[in-house]
Scaffold this active site. Structure first.
Site, mmCIF file in Angstrom:
data_model
loop_
_atom_site.group_PDB
_atom_site.id
_atom_site.type_symbol
_atom_site.label_atom_id
_atom_site.label_comp_id
_atom_site.label_asym_id
_atom_site.label_seq_id
_atom_site.Cartn_x
_atom_site.Cartn_y
_atom_site.Cartn_z
ATOM 1 N N GLY A 1 0.783 -1.233 0.000
ATOM 2 C CA GLY A 1 0.000 0.000 0.000
ATOM 3 C C GLY A 1 0.814 1.281 0.000
ATOM 4 O O GLY A 1 0.333 2.338 -0.389
ATOM 5 N N GLU B 1 5.106 4.065 6.222
ATOM 6 C CA GLU B 1 3.841 3.316 6.200
ATOM 7 C C GLU B 1 2.775 4.158 5.522
ATOM 8 O O GLU B 1 2.783 5.377 5.629
ATOM 9 C CB GLU B 1 3.395 2.989 7.635
ATOM 10 C CG GLU B 1 3.873 1.644 8.146
ATOM 11 C CD GLU B 1 3.088 0.459 7.575
ATOM 12 O OE1 GLU B 1 2.371 0.623 6.566
ATOM 13 O OE2 GLU B 1 3.200 -0.632 8.161
ATOM 14 N N ASP B 2 1.833 3.476 4.875
ATOM 15 C CA ASP B 2 0.682 4.175 4.327
ATOM 16 C C ASP B 2 -0.304 4.510 5.448
ATOM 17 O O ASP B 2 -0.752 5.634 5.596
ATOM 18 C CB ASP B 2 -0.002 3.334 3.239
ATOM 19 C CG ASP B 2 -0.150 1.866 3.633
ATOM 20 O OD1 ASP B 2 0.312 1.473 4.730
ATOM 21 O OD2 ASP B 2 -0.735 1.098 2.847
ATOM 22 N N ASP C 1 -3.051 1.243 11.742
ATOM 23 C CA ASP C 1 -4.406 1.001 12.234
ATOM 24 C C ASP C 1 -4.300 0.448 13.661
ATOM 25 O O ASP C 1 -4.118 1.201 14.610
ATOM 26 C CB ASP C 1 -5.055 0.027 11.244
ATOM 27 C CG ASP C 1 -6.504 -0.258 11.521
ATOM 28 O OD1 ASP C 1 -7.054 0.329 12.459
ATOM 29 O OD2 ASP C 1 -7.098 -1.080 10.808
ATOM 30 N N PHE D 1 -12.946 2.565 6.929
ATOM 31 C CA PHE D 1 -12.060 1.874 6.002
ATOM 32 C C PHE D 1 -11.766 2.791 4.816
ATOM 33 O O PHE D 1 -12.687 3.309 4.193
ATOM 34 C CB PHE D 1 -12.659 0.551 5.529
ATOM 35 C CG PHE D 1 -11.604 -0.359 4.965
ATOM 36 C CD1 PHE D 1 -10.895 -1.203 5.804
ATOM 37 C CD2 PHE D 1 -11.290 -0.326 3.615
ATOM 38 C CE1 PHE D 1 -9.883 -2.016 5.297
ATOM 39 C CE2 PHE D 1 -10.284 -1.135 3.102
ATOM 40 C CZ PHE D 1 -9.575 -1.986 3.949
ATOM 41 N N ARG E 1 -6.610 0.832 -5.521
ATOM 42 C CA ARG E 1 -5.282 1.378 -5.230
ATOM 43 C C ARG E 1 -4.948 2.552 -6.154
ATOM 44 O O ARG E 1 -4.176 3.435 -5.814
ATOM 45 C CB ARG E 1 -4.195 0.317 -5.451
ATOM 46 C CG ARG E 1 -4.167 -0.791 -4.426
ATOM 47 C CD ARG E 1 -2.837 -1.547 -4.554
ATOM 48 N NE ARG E 1 -2.861 -2.862 -3.934
ATOM 49 C CZ ARG E 1 -2.610 -3.097 -2.640
ATOM 50 N NH1 ARG E 1 -2.345 -2.096 -1.827
ATOM 51 N NH2 ARG E 1 -2.644 -4.310 -2.155
ATOM 52 N N LYS F 1 -4.719 5.977 12.091
ATOM 53 C CA LYS F 1 -6.066 5.680 12.615
ATOM 54 C C LYS F 1 -5.948 5.434 14.119
ATOM 55 O O LYS F 1 -6.108 4.316 14.598
ATOM 56 C CB LYS F 1 -6.589 4.422 11.911
ATOM 57 C CG LYS F 1 -8.050 4.500 11.533
ATOM 58 C CD LYS F 1 -8.527 3.169 10.982
ATOM 59 C CE LYS F 1 -8.468 3.055 9.479
ATOM 60 N NZ LYS F 1 -8.955 1.752 8.986
ATOM 61 N N ASP G 1 -5.907 -0.409 -0.639
ATOM 62 C CA ASP G 1 -6.868 -1.224 -1.377
ATOM 63 C C ASP G 1 -7.959 -1.771 -0.473
ATOM 64 O O ASP G 1 -7.817 -1.827 0.744
ATOM 65 C CB ASP G 1 -6.151 -2.412 -2.028
ATOM 66 C CG ASP G 1 -5.744 -3.449 -0.988
ATOM 67 O OD1 ASP G 1 -5.100 -3.066 0.008
ATOM 68 O OD2 ASP G 1 -6.106 -4.635 -1.143
HETATM 69 P P1 IMP Z 1 -2.442 -2.648 11.440
HETATM 70 O O1 IMP Z 1 -1.499 -3.791 11.666
HETATM 71 O O2 IMP Z 1 -3.825 -2.937 11.984
HETATM 72 O O3 IMP Z 1 -1.904 -1.335 11.923
HETATM 73 O O4 IMP Z 1 -2.683 -2.591 9.897
HETATM 74 C C1 IMP Z 1 -1.840 -1.998 9.026
HETATM 75 C C2 IMP Z 1 -2.109 -2.419 7.614
HETATM 76 O O5 IMP Z 1 -3.478 -2.751 7.387
HETATM 77 C C3 IMP Z 1 -1.812 -1.268 6.716
HETATM 78 O O6 IMP Z 1 -0.467 -1.280 6.318
HETATM 79 C C4 IMP Z 1 -2.750 -1.483 5.563
HETATM 80 O O7 IMP Z 1 -2.164 -2.370 4.628
HETATM 81 C C5 IMP Z 1 -3.930 -2.180 6.186
HETATM 82 N N1 IMP Z 1 -5.006 -1.209 6.486
HETATM 83 C C6 IMP Z 1 -5.357 -0.722 7.678
HETATM 84 N N2 IMP Z 1 -6.373 0.124 7.598
HETATM 85 C C7 IMP Z 1 -6.685 0.195 6.283
HETATM 86 C C8 IMP Z 1 -7.663 0.927 5.552
HETATM 87 O O8 IMP Z 1 -8.461 1.720 6.101
HETATM 88 N N3 IMP Z 1 -7.664 0.729 4.228
HETATM 89 C C9 IMP Z 1 -6.802 -0.095 3.586
HETATM 90 N N4 IMP Z 1 -5.872 -0.806 4.237
HETATM 91 C C10 IMP Z 1 -5.803 -0.660 5.576
HETATM 92 MG MG MG Z 2 0.749 -1.580 4.857
#
Ligand code: IMP
Ligand code: MG
Length: 481
Positions: free
Chosen positions: A344, A397-398, A401, A450, A463, A429, A457
């Site tokens: 991403g 990082e994009d 979350d 989301f 994307r 987030k 994506d």
């Molecule tokens: P985490 O481990 O929960 O922090 O998730 C991180 C990864 O989940 C990110 O690098 C994204 O690839 C994906 N992700 C989290 N939130 C979103 C979203 O709102 N849209 C798309 N991908 C997301």
């Molecule tokens: Mg990611």
């Protein structure tokens, strides 16, 4: 004399049975159950418990117990300094009267349990203190040095069981290419896993934590919330405890109508124990978490459209320039390595890099993805090409979350001895954070929605959008937003 020899006989018999259990093909939890049952029987006492230090050595957790009530086992946070601390320094401790001994953290509970005398010996694994083994007597009892030696032997057997379990399940994992991945911060012990969850969503959540190699305990303890005349009348048992994050999680997915009551309990817990971190995971948050991986009620249809635009192309570009300026100032005179986590991040990283005024290397990492059916763990599927030792790493990082992905990657990168490590994310987030890793550079704070576009994506779609937008809620779809 007759008593002595009958005790010798019962110790010998018990040690024989214990050694047999240790050397059997039982699973770890069954072996421990056997040991905590055999030890008190030989000592002619009733209860026995095995307490293990959590990964941060801040709390003791009941890993196995025999003949102790549920309530006693789930008493509040057991702090090593407050609960028979001498055991944690490597010495056996004898308590003649638990109800009055100041070394006992939960005297009232001990009284209710009719625990009178306690013997506690240290549990060591390869010479390091990992917890303690305790026996409880319902009548007044002075323990002898022979009895202490017996319990110490039992603790050594427990140590062997835990140690062999650890070398089987953790430690240094071989990588496909033969190189060694440094050991991740493994807990001292692998805590016992329950075989039954109250609700399938809890099991799913546990699997998700397993995937991210986040140590968890299911309902490890209860907190007294209310007393009447010195008796506990209300307890609260959060669903999960994550020792590595020092966080309790209460899920409200089971019966949404209980949410209000649970909120009140969490509120009360925070009042009584401000030092306890507790998060409520509401059904909606939880469904979103699963949907991220393509599961649960919010996932499913691939036909969901794009909703409101949250950040336009121009807004994103302004933000990228601003971040690049900050980074260029902070890294003036050095030559950092930008590390992107696929996939991403590629839009953001490409734009960010072109706006930097300091020279920078680029490299990428990829990790495996959570799939509900496969009981795997997060793995690095593509590691750095550049040797990061002694380099200034900037992880890009994009979106962050829950923070579980980031935590895993940061721990991995730290083990490779960079000169420094900072994190830059376009989107944060924050409201959904479970693992709290410090973020050095943040583009936008985003709501609990989301998001798609600019590299992000939903099931590999969207994307290519040049902006960041909300994904349409399923209920909105088809209503012509
Ligand atoms: P985490 O481990 O929960 O922090 O998730 C991180 C990864 O989940 C990110 O690098 C994204 O690839 C994906 N992700 C989290 N939130 C979103 C979203 O709102 N849209 C798309 N991908 C997301
Ligand atoms: Mg990611």
């Amino acid at each position: 004399m007759a008593l002595m020899s009958s005790q010798t006989a019962s110790f010998n018999k018990a040690l024989g049975e214990m050694a047999k259990a240790v050397n059997s093909d039982l699973i770890v939890s069954e072996k421990l159950d056997r040991l905590v049952k055999l030890a008190p029987r030989a000592l002619a006492v009733r209860g026995c418990s095995l307490l293990l230090l959590d990964a941060q050595k801040r709390h003791l957790i009941h890993a196995a117990a025999h003949d102790l009530s549920e309530r006693y086992r789930r008493k509040g946070l057991i702090e090593p300094e407050k609960s028979l601390s001498e055991t944690m320094e490597g010495n056996a401790v004898m308590v003649a009267d638990a109800a009055t001994d100041s070394r006992i953290q939960f005297q009232e509970l001990a009284r209710q349990e009719n625990v009178v005398s306690i013997m506690s010996v240290p549990l060591k694994i390869r010479g390091e203190i990992a917890g303690s083994l305790r026996v409880y007597s319902r009548t007044h009892r002075e323990f002898t040095s022979r009895e202490e030696a017996f319990l110490t032997t039992a603790a050594n057997l427990v140590g062997i069981v835990l140690d062999s379990n650890q070398s089987k399940e953790g430690g240094i994992a071989p990588r496909e290419d033969g190189a060694e991945v440094s050991p991740r911060s493994l807990p001292v012990v692998t805590p016992l896993r329950p075989t039954t969850f109250a609700h399938p969503s809890e099991e799913e959540f546990a699997r998700l934590l397993d995937f991210y190699q986040i140590e968890w305990l299911y309902e490890p303890r209860s907190f007294p919330l209310q007393w009447e005349e010195g008796r506990i009348t209300e307890m609260f048992t959060p669903d999960f405890y994550l020792p590595g994050l020092d966080l309790y999680i209460e899920m409200t997915t089971l019966k949404p109508r209980l949410t209000r009551e649970k909120r009140q309990k969490v509120h009360r817990l925070r009042e009584l124990h401000p030092e306890v971190n507790v998060n409520l995971l509401a059904r909606r948050d939880y469904d979103r978490l699963l949907a991220k991986y393509g599961y649960g009620p919010l996932a499913g249809s691939k036909t969901r459209g794009v909703g409101r635009v949250l950040f336009s192309t121009a807004q994103i570009q302004r933000k990228v320039r601003h971040l690049a300026k900050q980074i260029s100032q902070d890294y003036e005179g050095s030559h950092p390595v930008l590390v992107g986590v696929m996939r991403g991040v590629f839009c953001f990283m490409a734009d960010l890099m072109r706006a930097l005024t300091v020279p920078a290397d680029v490299d990428f990492m990829a990790i495996s993805h959570y799939e509900a059916e496969k009981g795997g763990a997060v793995r690095i599927t593509k590691d750095l090409e550049i040797n990061p030792e002694g380099r200034h790493l900037l992880l890009i990082e994009d979106i962050v979350d829950t923070g579980m992905t980031l935590r895993f990657i940061v721990e991995h990168l730290k083990s490779r001895k960079p000169a420094s490590l900072a994190v830059c994310t376009l989107l944060d987030k924050r409201v959904r954070r479970l693992a709290d890793i410090p973020l050095t550079y943040v583009g936008f704070q985003v709501p609990d929605e989301f998001l798609v576009g600019y590299g992000l994506d939903y099931q590999e779609e969207y994307r290519n959008l040049p902006f960041v937008a909300l994904l349409e809620e399923e209920s909105d779809a088809g209503q012509g937003a």
